[in-house]
Design a protein around this motif. Sequence first.
Motif, PDB file in Angstrom:
ATOM      1  N   ALA A  96       1.204  -1.247   0.048  1.00 60.45           N
ATOM      2  CA  ALA A  96       0.377  -0.056   0.107  1.00 60.45           C
ATOM      3  C   ALA A  96       0.973   1.142  -0.150  1.00 60.45           C
ATOM      4  O   ALA A  96       1.018   2.069  -0.808  1.00 60.45           O
ATOM      5  CB  ALA A  96      -1.126  -0.136   1.353  1.00 60.45           C
ATOM      6  N   GLU A  97       1.969   1.210   1.004  1.00 62.44           N
ATOM      7  CA  GLU A  97       2.802   2.211   0.820  1.00 62.44           C
ATOM      8  C   GLU A  97       3.934   2.512  -0.057  1.00 62.44           C
ATOM      9  O   GLU A  97       3.460   3.409  -0.916  1.00 62.44           O
ATOM     10  CB  GLU A  97       3.360   2.064   2.203  1.00 62.44           C
ATOM     11  N   ALA A  98       3.560   1.899  -1.009  1.00 62.90           N
ATOM     12  CA  ALA A  98       4.964   2.069  -2.450  1.00 62.90           C
ATOM     13  C   ALA A  98       3.541   2.344  -3.503  1.00 62.90           C
ATOM     14  O   ALA A  98       4.074   2.988  -4.090  1.00 62.90           O
ATOM     15  CB  ALA A  98       5.456  -0.124  -2.694  1.00 62.90           C
ATOM     16  N   ASP A  99       2.048   1.768  -3.849  1.00 63.39           N
ATOM     17  CA  ASP A  99       1.622   1.763  -4.545  1.00 63.39           C
ATOM     18  C   ASP A  99       1.290   3.846  -4.304  1.00 63.39           C
ATOM     19  O   ASP A  99       1.378   4.367  -5.056  1.00 63.39           O
ATOM     20  CB  ASP A  99       0.647   1.171  -4.168  1.00 63.39           C
ATOM     21  N   GLN A 100       1.467   4.519  -2.725  1.00 72.25           N
ATOM     22  CA  GLN A 100       1.589   5.290  -2.882  1.00 72.25           C
ATOM     23  C   GLN A 100       1.977   6.449  -3.468  1.00 72.25           C
ATOM     24  O   GLN A 100       2.122   7.247  -3.834  1.00 72.25           O
ATOM     25  CB  GLN A 100       1.125   5.566  -1.340  1.00 72.25           C
ATOM     26  N   LEU A 101       3.786   5.639  -3.253  1.00 69.64           N
ATOM     27  CA  LEU A 101       4.562   6.252  -3.669  1.00 69.64           C
ATOM     28  C   LEU A 101       5.172   6.170  -5.392  1.00 69.64           C
ATOM     29  O   LEU A 101       5.412   7.487  -5.659  1.00 69.64           O
ATOM     30  CB  LEU A 101       5.975   5.863  -2.822  1.00 69.64           C
ATOM     31  N   TRP A 102       4.474   5.180  -5.785  1.00 68.37           N
ATOM     32  CA  TRP A 102       4.508   4.968  -7.076  1.00 68.37           C
ATOM     33  C   TRP A 102       3.981   6.399  -7.870  1.00 68.37           C
ATOM     34  O   TRP A 102       4.480   6.658  -8.869  1.00 68.37           O
ATOM     35  CB  TRP A 102       4.587   3.652  -7.951  1.00 68.37           C
ATOM     36  N   ARG A 103       2.574   6.313  -7.148  1.00 71.14           N
ATOM     37  CA  ARG A 103       1.633   7.505  -8.132  1.00 71.14           C
ATOM     38  C   ARG A 103       2.161   9.117  -7.287  1.00 71.14           C
ATOM     39  O   ARG A 103       1.939   9.630  -8.569  1.00 71.14           O
ATOM     40  CB  ARG A 103      -0.294   7.122  -7.370  1.00 71.14           C
ATOM     41  N   ALA A 104       3.035   9.097  -6.672  1.00 71.86           N
ATOM     42  CA  ALA A 104       3.683  10.490  -6.151  1.00 71.86           C
ATOM     43  C   ALA A 104       4.933  10.180  -7.007  1.00 71.86           C
ATOM     44  O   ALA A 104       5.154  12.059  -7.893  1.00 71.86           O
ATOM     45  CB  ALA A 104       3.696  10.061  -4.616  1.00 71.86           C
ATOM     46  N   ALA A 105       5.602   9.581  -6.864  1.00 66.10           N
ATOM     47  CA  ALA A 105       6.407   9.757  -8.324  1.00 66.10           C
ATOM     48  C   ALA A 105       5.926  10.096  -9.963  1.00 66.10           C
ATOM     49  O   ALA A 105       6.935  11.094 -10.484  1.00 66.10           O
ATOM     50  CB  ALA A 105       6.953   7.923  -8.118  1.00 66.10           C
ATOM     51  N   ILE A 106       5.001   9.388 -10.190  1.00 63.14           N
ATOM     52  CA  ILE A 106       4.228   9.763 -11.569  1.00 63.14           C
ATOM     53  C   ILE A 106       3.878  11.593 -11.266  1.00 63.14           C
ATOM     54  O   ILE A 106       4.634  12.522 -12.281  1.00 63.14           O
ATOM     55  CB  ILE A 106       3.651   8.944 -11.713  1.00 63.14           C
ATOM     56  N   ASP A 107       3.478  11.904 -10.847  1.00 61.85           N
ATOM     57  CA  ASP A 107       2.776  12.983 -10.242  1.00 61.85           C
ATOM     58  C   ASP A 107       4.101  14.189  -9.848  1.00 61.85           C
ATOM     59  O   ASP A 107       4.412  15.536 -10.484  1.00 61.85           O
ATOM     60  CB  ASP A 107       2.404  12.989  -8.635  1.00 61.85           C
ATOM     61  N   ALA A 108       5.232  13.597  -8.784  1.00 62.36           N
ATOM     62  CA  ALA A 108       6.204  14.378  -9.375  1.00 62.36           C
ATOM     63  C   ALA A 108       7.107  15.083 -10.309  1.00 62.36           C
ATOM     64  O   ALA A 108       8.049  15.540 -10.718  1.00 62.36           O
ATOM     65  CB  ALA A 108       7.248  13.872  -8.316  1.00 62.36           C
ATOM     66  N   SER A 109       6.703  13.939 -11.410  1.00 66.71           N
ATOM     67  CA  SER A 109       7.327  13.635 -12.806  1.00 66.71           C
ATOM     68  C   SER A 109       6.815  14.244 -14.292  1.00 66.71           C
ATOM     69  O   SER A 109       8.013  14.630 -15.273  1.00 66.71           O
ATOM     70  CB  SER A 109       7.892  12.243 -13.468  1.00 66.71           C
ATOM     71  N   GLU A 110       5.978  14.606 -13.609  1.00 68.16           N
ATOM     72  CA  GLU A 110       5.452  15.563 -14.161  1.00 68.16           C
ATOM     73  C   GLU A 110       6.472  16.815 -14.687  1.00 68.16           C
ATOM     74  O   GLU A 110       5.883  17.549 -16.054  1.00 68.16           O
ATOM     75  CB  GLU A 110       3.424  16.379 -14.217  1.00 68.16           C
ATOM     76  N   ASP A 111       6.880  17.965 -13.788  1.00 67.92           N
ATOM     77  CA  ASP A 111       6.867  18.638 -13.799  1.00 67.92           C
ATOM     78  C   ASP A 111       8.965  18.578 -14.115  1.00 67.92           C
ATOM     79  O   ASP A 111       9.848  19.392 -14.784  1.00 67.92           O
ATOM     80  CB  ASP A 111       7.140  19.331 -12.567  1.00 67.92           C
ATOM     81  N   GLU A 112       9.661  16.740 -14.639  1.00 71.53           N
ATOM     82  CA  GLU A 112      10.964  16.437 -15.122  1.00 71.53           C
ATOM     83  C   GLU A 112      11.262  16.405 -16.060  1.00 71.53           C
ATOM     84  O   GLU A 112      12.505  16.196 -15.949  1.00 71.53           O
ATOM     85  CB  GLU A 112      11.085  15.615 -13.901  1.00 71.53           C
ATOM     86  N   GLY A 113      10.287  16.231 -17.026  1.00 73.67           N
ATOM     87  CA  GLY A 113      10.280  16.202 -18.336  1.00 73.67           C
ATOM     88  C   GLY A 113       9.818  14.521 -18.835  1.00 73.67           C
ATOM     89  O   GLY A 113       9.550  13.564 -17.428  1.00 73.67           O
ATOM     90  N   PRO A 114       9.795  13.967 -19.957  1.00 74.95           N
ATOM     91  CA  PRO A 114       9.537  13.251 -20.708  1.00 74.95           C
ATOM     92  C   PRO A 114      10.111  12.049 -20.027  1.00 74.95           C
ATOM     93  O   PRO A 114       9.342  10.586 -20.290  1.00 74.95           O
ATOM     94  CB  PRO A 114       9.434  12.675 -22.695  1.00 74.95           C
ATOM     95  N   THR A 115      11.406  12.023 -20.057  1.00 75.30           N
ATOM     96  CA  THR A 115      12.270  10.638 -18.934  1.00 75.30           C
ATOM     97  C   THR A 115      12.242  10.096 -18.088  1.00 75.30           C
ATOM     98  O   THR A 115      11.511   8.853 -17.774  1.00 75.30           O
ATOM     99  CB  THR A 115      13.865  11.223 -19.079  1.00 75.30           C
ATOM    100  N   GLN A 116      11.559  11.357 -16.927  1.00 72.88           N
ATOM    101  CA  GLN A 116      11.353  10.497 -15.869  1.00 72.88           C
ATOM    102  C   GLN A 116      10.613   9.952 -15.889  1.00 72.88           C
ATOM    103  O   GLN A 116       9.844   9.622 -14.810  1.00 72.88           O
ATOM    104  CB  GLN A 116      11.907  11.959 -15.194  1.00 72.88           C
ATOM    105  N   ALA A 117       9.235  10.970 -17.088  1.00 68.09           N
ATOM    106  CA  ALA A 117       7.460  10.341 -16.824  1.00 68.09           C
ATOM    107  C   ALA A 117       7.713   9.164 -17.335  1.00 68.09           C
ATOM    108  O   ALA A 117       6.599   8.494 -16.210  1.00 68.09           O
ATOM    109  CB  ALA A 117       7.065  11.270 -17.772  1.00 68.09           C
ATOM    110  N   LEU A 118       8.651   8.462 -17.698  1.00 66.03           N
ATOM    111  CA  LEU A 118       8.721   6.735 -18.589  1.00 66.03           C
ATOM    112  C   LEU A 118       8.781   6.042 -17.248  1.00 66.03           C
ATOM    113  O   LEU A 118       8.583   5.327 -17.475  1.00 66.03           O
ATOM    114  CB  LEU A 118       9.618   7.142 -19.681  1.00 66.03           C
ATOM    115  N   PHE A 119      10.371   7.041 -17.136  1.00 61.93           N
ATOM    116  CA  PHE A 119      10.749   5.782 -15.757  1.00 61.93           C
ATOM    117  C   PHE A 119       9.449   5.605 -14.333  1.00 61.93           C
ATOM    118  O   PHE A 119       9.816   4.650 -14.250  1.00 61.93           O
ATOM    119  CB  PHE A 119      12.275   6.370 -15.431  1.00 61.93           C
TER     120      PHE A 119
END
Length: 212
Positions: A96-119
Amino acid sequence: MQAAGIPALAISLVALAVSLYGIAERSSATRRAERLRFLTLIDDLNRLLTDNPRPFDTQVEILALQAFGLQKRFTDVTSPEYRTLADALGRSGLPAEADQLWRAAIDASEDEGPTQALFARRGYALFLFSAGRREKGRDQMGLALEAIGSADDTARLHQIRTFKTWADDERFADPTGGRAAELLKRAEQAVTLLESEHARRRMRAFLENADS
């Protein structure tokens, strides 16, 4: 009397300002120390996750829980930091905690460019596949490919690796390999679009190597 009271009031105001400044400085110093501790934990987790491929490790769990508590205090956590922590929490039996932070990573990546969004999306997809949530994993793989696009060879290289990673997950989920074969075909088609001959040779070798 009024004139005499002005210096006292001024002194009180200065003392209050100094006190507030001291509180702010201590708070800032505390935050810097906590951020440094968080970065150290993330570095340690990166090292442990790289050096130790086992699915569970007590040291990883301890460090991950510490970092998970700290990250809640910051608003400037990057998607790579979230990804590391999400991976560590997933390996520590905290889905549950991992899922939460994977989604947080996706949200943060939106301002970091396409490569980070891909990862971020590809990492989340791998997590979802490992949890048996295949359809959602496929959705995230599709979004990962959409995020990186195919505007140049760099993007195409990421596409090819993503197709291969996705195919590996599909093959693991279904040994008959129906979906995997189609994904590898799409990867091979992407190879033909590479402008660099060196890149084409390298990617063909990558796809032909079953252990890649």
